[in-house]
Write a protein that holds these residues in place. Structure first.
Motif, PDB file in Angstrom:
ATOM      1  N   ALA A  10       0.835  -1.196   0.000  1.00  0.00           N
ATOM      2  CA  ALA A  10       0.000   0.000   0.000  1.00  0.00           C
ATOM      3  C   ALA A  10       0.869   1.245   0.000  1.00  0.00           C
ATOM      4  O   ALA A  10       2.010   1.225   0.485  1.00  0.00           O
ATOM      5  CB  ALA A  10      -0.905   0.006   1.235  1.00  0.00           C
ATOM      6  N   ALA A  11       0.336   2.317  -0.578  1.00  0.00           N
ATOM      7  CA  ALA A  11       1.012   3.617  -0.534  1.00  0.00           C
ATOM      8  C   ALA A  11       0.020   4.644  -0.007  1.00  0.00           C
ATOM      9  O   ALA A  11      -1.142   4.665  -0.418  1.00  0.00           O
ATOM     10  CB  ALA A  11       1.500   4.014  -1.924  1.00  0.00           C
ATOM     11  N   ALA A  12       0.513   5.488   0.886  1.00  0.00           N
ATOM     12  CA  ALA A  12      -0.342   6.534   1.448  1.00  0.00           C
ATOM     13  C   ALA A  12      -0.278   7.779   0.576  1.00  0.00           C
ATOM     14  O   ALA A  12       0.701   8.030  -0.135  1.00  0.00           O
ATOM     15  CB  ALA A  12       0.118   6.870   2.858  1.00  0.00           C
ATOM     16  N   GLN A  13      -1.351   8.548   0.623  1.00  0.00           N
ATOM     17  CA  GLN A  13      -1.377   9.887   0.035  1.00  0.00           C
ATOM     18  C   GLN A  13      -1.927  10.774   1.145  1.00  0.00           C
ATOM     19  O   GLN A  13      -2.941  10.446   1.757  1.00  0.00           O
ATOM     20  CB  GLN A  13      -2.292   9.859  -1.185  1.00  0.00           C
ATOM     21  N   MET A  14      -1.234  11.860   1.453  1.00  0.00           N
ATOM     22  CA  MET A  14      -1.644  12.665   2.603  1.00  0.00           C
ATOM     23  C   MET A  14      -1.146  14.096   2.487  1.00  0.00           C
ATOM     24  O   MET A  14      -0.290  14.396   1.663  1.00  0.00           O
ATOM     25  CB  MET A  14      -1.115  12.034   3.905  1.00  0.00           C
ATOM     26  N   THR A  15      -1.698  14.956   3.332  1.00  0.00           N
ATOM     27  CA  THR A  15      -1.275  16.352   3.387  1.00  0.00           C
ATOM     28  C   THR A  15      -0.725  16.615   4.784  1.00  0.00           C
ATOM     29  O   THR A  15      -1.479  16.941   5.705  1.00  0.00           O
ATOM     30  CB  THR A  15      -2.482  17.286   3.134  1.00  0.00           C
ATOM     31  N   SER A  16       0.584  16.438   4.945  1.00  0.00           N
ATOM     32  CA  SER A  16       1.159  16.672   6.269  1.00  0.00           C
ATOM     33  C   SER A  16       1.207  18.168   6.547  1.00  0.00           C
ATOM     34  O   SER A  16       1.317  18.975   5.625  1.00  0.00           O
ATOM     35  CB  SER A  16       2.561  16.067   6.346  1.00  0.00           C
ATOM     36  N   VAL A  17       1.113  18.512   7.835  1.00  0.00           N
ATOM     37  CA  VAL A  17       1.098  19.917   8.250  1.00  0.00           C
ATOM     38  C   VAL A  17       2.208  20.141   9.284  1.00  0.00           C
ATOM     39  O   VAL A  17       2.982  19.219   9.592  1.00  0.00           O
ATOM     40  CB  VAL A  17      -0.293  20.298   8.813  1.00  0.00           C
ATOM     41  N   PRO A  45       4.773   9.203   2.326  1.00  0.00           N
ATOM     42  CA  PRO A  45       5.522  10.167   1.518  1.00  0.00           C
ATOM     43  C   PRO A  45       6.641  10.871   2.280  1.00  0.00           C
ATOM     44  O   PRO A  45       6.697  10.818   3.514  1.00  0.00           O
ATOM     45  CB  PRO A  45       4.443  11.181   1.107  1.00  0.00           C
ATOM     46  N   GLU A  46       7.480  11.563   1.523  1.00  0.00           N
ATOM     47  CA  GLU A  46       8.509  12.432   2.103  1.00  0.00           C
ATOM     48  C   GLU A  46       7.844  13.406   3.093  1.00  0.00           C
ATOM     49  O   GLU A  46       6.724  13.871   2.861  1.00  0.00           O
ATOM     50  CB  GLU A  46       9.164  13.237   0.976  1.00  0.00           C
ATOM     51  N   ALA A  47       8.518  13.686   4.190  1.00  0.00           N
ATOM     52  CA  ALA A  47       8.035  14.658   5.173  1.00  0.00           C
ATOM     53  C   ALA A  47       6.679  14.273   5.774  1.00  0.00           C
ATOM     54  O   ALA A  47       5.882  15.126   6.143  1.00  0.00           O
ATOM     55  CB  ALA A  47       7.958  16.058   4.557  1.00  0.00           C
ATOM     56  N   PHE A  48       6.443  12.935   5.879  1.00  0.00           N
ATOM     57  CA  PHE A  48       5.165  12.435   6.441  1.00  0.00           C
ATOM     58  C   PHE A  48       4.920  12.984   7.850  1.00  0.00           C
ATOM     59  O   PHE A  48       3.798  13.307   8.213  1.00  0.00           O
ATOM     60  CB  PHE A  48       5.155  10.895   6.473  1.00  0.00           C
ATOM     61  N   SER A  49       5.997  13.075   8.657  1.00  0.00           N
ATOM     62  CA  SER A  49       5.788  13.419  10.071  1.00  0.00           C
ATOM     63  C   SER A  49       5.706  14.918  10.304  1.00  0.00           C
ATOM     64  O   SER A  49       5.206  15.350  11.351  1.00  0.00           O
ATOM     65  CB  SER A  49       6.887  12.817  10.951  1.00  0.00           C
ATOM     66  N   ALA A 212       5.353   4.878  -5.226  1.00  0.00           N
ATOM     67  CA  ALA A 212       5.636   6.298  -5.025  1.00  0.00           C
ATOM     68  C   ALA A 212       4.517   6.924  -4.203  1.00  0.00           C
ATOM     69  O   ALA A 212       3.426   7.195  -4.715  1.00  0.00           O
ATOM     70  CB  ALA A 212       5.775   6.994  -6.368  1.00  0.00           C
ATOM     71  N   ALA A 213       4.793   7.126  -2.911  1.00  0.00           N
ATOM     72  CA  ALA A 213       3.816   7.759  -2.018  1.00  0.00           C
ATOM     73  C   ALA A 213       4.021   9.267  -2.096  1.00  0.00           C
ATOM     74  O   ALA A 213       5.150   9.747  -2.070  1.00  0.00           O
ATOM     75  CB  ALA A 213       4.019   7.259  -0.593  1.00  0.00           C
ATOM     76  N   ALA A 214       2.916  10.007  -2.179  1.00  0.00           N
ATOM     77  CA  ALA A 214       3.022  11.446  -2.422  1.00  0.00           C
ATOM     78  C   ALA A 214       2.316  12.279  -1.361  1.00  0.00           C
ATOM     79  O   ALA A 214       1.218  11.944  -0.909  1.00  0.00           O
ATOM     80  CB  ALA A 214       2.431  11.773  -3.790  1.00  0.00           C
ATOM     81  N   GLN A 215       2.951  13.399  -1.030  1.00  0.00           N
ATOM     82  CA  GLN A 215       2.236  14.463  -0.325  1.00  0.00           C
ATOM     83  C   GLN A 215       1.291  15.097  -1.339  1.00  0.00           C
ATOM     84  O   GLN A 215       1.590  15.135  -2.536  1.00  0.00           O
ATOM     85  CB  GLN A 215       3.215  15.539   0.164  1.00  0.00           C
ATOM     86  N   THR A 216       0.165  15.614  -0.860  1.00  0.00           N
ATOM     87  CA  THR A 216      -0.757  16.251  -1.787  1.00  0.00           C
ATOM     88  C   THR A 216      -1.414  17.489  -1.189  1.00  0.00           C
ATOM     89  O   THR A 216      -1.571  17.575   0.036  1.00  0.00           O
ATOM     90  CB  THR A 216      -1.845  15.257  -2.250  1.00  0.00           C
ATOM     91  N   GLY A 217      -1.745  18.436  -2.036  1.00  0.00           N
ATOM     92  CA  GLY A 217      -2.558  19.580  -1.622  1.00  0.00           C
ATOM     93  C   GLY A 217      -1.785  20.635  -0.847  1.00  0.00           C
ATOM     94  O   GLY A 217      -0.555  20.641  -0.808  1.00  0.00           O
ATOM     95  N   LYS A 218      -2.541  21.505  -0.203  1.00  0.00           N
ATOM     96  CA  LYS A 218      -1.949  22.681   0.456  1.00  0.00           C
ATOM     97  C   LYS A 218      -1.525  22.393   1.888  1.00  0.00           C
ATOM     98  O   LYS A 218      -2.317  21.959   2.707  1.00  0.00           O
ATOM     99  CB  LYS A 218      -2.995  23.814   0.467  1.00  0.00           C
ATOM    100  N   HIS A 219      -0.241  22.667   2.164  1.00  0.00           N
ATOM    101  CA  HIS A 219       0.285  22.565   3.527  1.00  0.00           C
ATOM    102  C   HIS A 219       0.334  24.003   4.044  1.00  0.00           C
ATOM    103  O   HIS A 219       1.303  24.703   3.786  1.00  0.00           O
ATOM    104  CB  HIS A 219       1.698  21.986   3.535  1.00  0.00           C
ATOM    105  N   GLU A 224       2.371  23.817  -1.705  1.00  0.00           N
ATOM    106  CA  GLU A 224       1.376  22.930  -2.282  1.00  0.00           C
ATOM    107  C   GLU A 224       2.083  21.777  -2.977  1.00  0.00           C
ATOM    108  O   GLU A 224       3.036  21.990  -3.730  1.00  0.00           O
ATOM    109  CB  GLU A 224       0.531  23.715  -3.286  1.00  0.00           C
ATOM    110  N   SER A 225       1.610  20.554  -2.726  1.00  0.00           N
ATOM    111  CA  SER A 225       2.208  19.393  -3.379  1.00  0.00           C
ATOM    112  C   SER A 225       1.248  18.845  -4.423  1.00  0.00           C
ATOM    113  O   SER A 225       0.027  18.979  -4.317  1.00  0.00           O
ATOM    114  CB  SER A 225       2.513  18.299  -2.361  1.00  0.00           C
ATOM    115  N   TYR A 226       1.834  18.185  -5.419  1.00  0.00           N
ATOM    116  CA  TYR A 226       1.053  17.710  -6.562  1.00  0.00           C
ATOM    117  C   TYR A 226       0.138  16.531  -6.219  1.00  0.00           C
ATOM    118  O   TYR A 226      -1.002  16.448  -6.674  1.00  0.00           O
ATOM    119  CB  TYR A 226       2.015  17.320  -7.690  1.00  0.00           C
ATOM    120  N   GLY A 227       0.661  15.605  -5.434  1.00  0.00           N
ATOM    121  CA  GLY A 227      -0.152  14.417  -5.101  1.00  0.00           C
ATOM    122  C   GLY A 227       0.009  13.298  -6.108  1.00  0.00           C
ATOM    123  O   GLY A 227       1.004  13.227  -6.812  1.00  0.00           O
TER     124      GLY A 227
END
Ligand SMILES: O=C(O)CNC(=O)[C@H](CS)NC(=O)CCC(=O)C(=O)O
Length: 284
Positions: A10-17, A45-49, A212-219, A224-227
């Motif tokens: 599995a790969a996560a997609q998320m918007t870390s803050v 994704p990168e910078a998940f935490s 390829a797990a991606a950050q997405t949306g507005k932090h 802003e990440s592409y997702g």
């Protein structure tokens, strides 16, 4: 129906803050989802935490790999008996102004199996975007890393590394990787132009699965990440993608290592490629 050889990932997609506890809560929910879907490995994704509000913010949260933040994530893996790819962790650097952008592999007992420090740092003037200077707060890594896991031999990288095919060539042809991991936080502009095509190219030219797990949306309002978290097979076919490029969630796919073997057997590029000495002579 998945074949008897297939292994679920599995790969996560998320918007870390910029809130460690909020990101941990999201990750912990996604780990439970992935485990109940039967996944053996979940990639973050990168910078998940933590994603800072401005460049260099993340230096203030950097910790060693045996510190409390990584320990929390290690216990998530142990509690759900799942391997985790923790891409782009802010690891404390060798001085207080720097961190290492480190991709950590944790096994299903919570043990750190290996770690890779991002080699190519994102010092780029994004056309129509802003100027990034990751090297101002990040120390580059120096070692290529691959590690065995229940879902095959994993080749580690982080985000901007994706643009440098040499590292993936070495992962495949010297380190015998079967699955390439590319945790990322691509910019909205460069992601729209290059994300999918670069990932599919790496899968095709190395004959590896790519996760390829991606950050997405507005932090916050600055970044802003592409997702578009993707799982790609060694023929270059996309086998996993969330229905919405901007949502938080997981994508699940069944990977089959005998498919890696069959692609490689039928198109034997490992034997056909020219050795580096050939190219040195050819360019004299
Ligand atoms: O610093 C953080 O919080 C997380 N790290 C990142 O966002 C990194 C370094 S600034 N971003 C990239 O590598 C983008 C690559 C990219 O977008 C491309 O290659 O087009």
């Amino acid at each position: 129906m998945p074949s008897p050889n297939s292994l679920r990932v599995a790969a996560a997609q998320m918007t870390s803050v910029s809130d460690l506890a909020a990101n941990f809560a999201t990750c912990s929910r996604l780990v439970k989802e992935a485990a109940s879907a039967g996944a053996k490995l979940l990639c973050f994704p990168e910078a998940f935490s933590y994603v800072g509000t401005k460049d260099g913010d993340s230096v203030s949260v950097a910790q060693p790999l045996d510190g409390p933040i990584m320990n929390q994530y290690r216990s998530l893996a142990r509690e759900s008996s799942i391997w985790l790819s923790l891409g782009g962790f802010q690891e404390k650097g060798s001085d207080p102004q720097h961190l290492c952008n480190t991709h950590v592999i944790v096994d299903d007992t919570g043990k750190i199996r290996s770690s890779y420090r991002k080699i190519h740092l994102f010092d780029v003037d994004v056309p129509g975007g802003r100027v990034y200077k990751e090297s101002s707060f990040t120390e580059p890594g120096e070692d290529i890393v691959a590690v065995d896991s229940p879902i095959g031999r994993l080749g580690l990288s982080v985000c901007y590394d994706l643009r440098f095919p040499e590292i993936y060539q070495l992962l495949r042809f010297q380190h015998e990787a079967q699955v390439l991991l590319v945790p990322s936080a691509f910019t909205a502009v460069t992601g729209a132009a290059h994300w999918e095509i670069l990932l599919r190219a790496r899968a095709i030219e190395t004959q590896c699965y790519v996760i390829a797990a991606a950050q997405t949306g507005k932090h916050g309002d600055k970044r802003e990440s592409y997702g578009d978290s993707l799982i790609i097979d060694p023929w270059g076919t996309i086998v996993g993608r969330l229905p919405d490029r901007l949502s938080t969630g997981i994508v699940v796919a069944d990977i089959d290592l005998s498919f890696v073997d069959s692609v490689r057997e039928k198109m034997p590029i490992a034997k056909q490629r020219m050795p580096i000495d050939f190219w040195k002579a050819a360019s004299l």
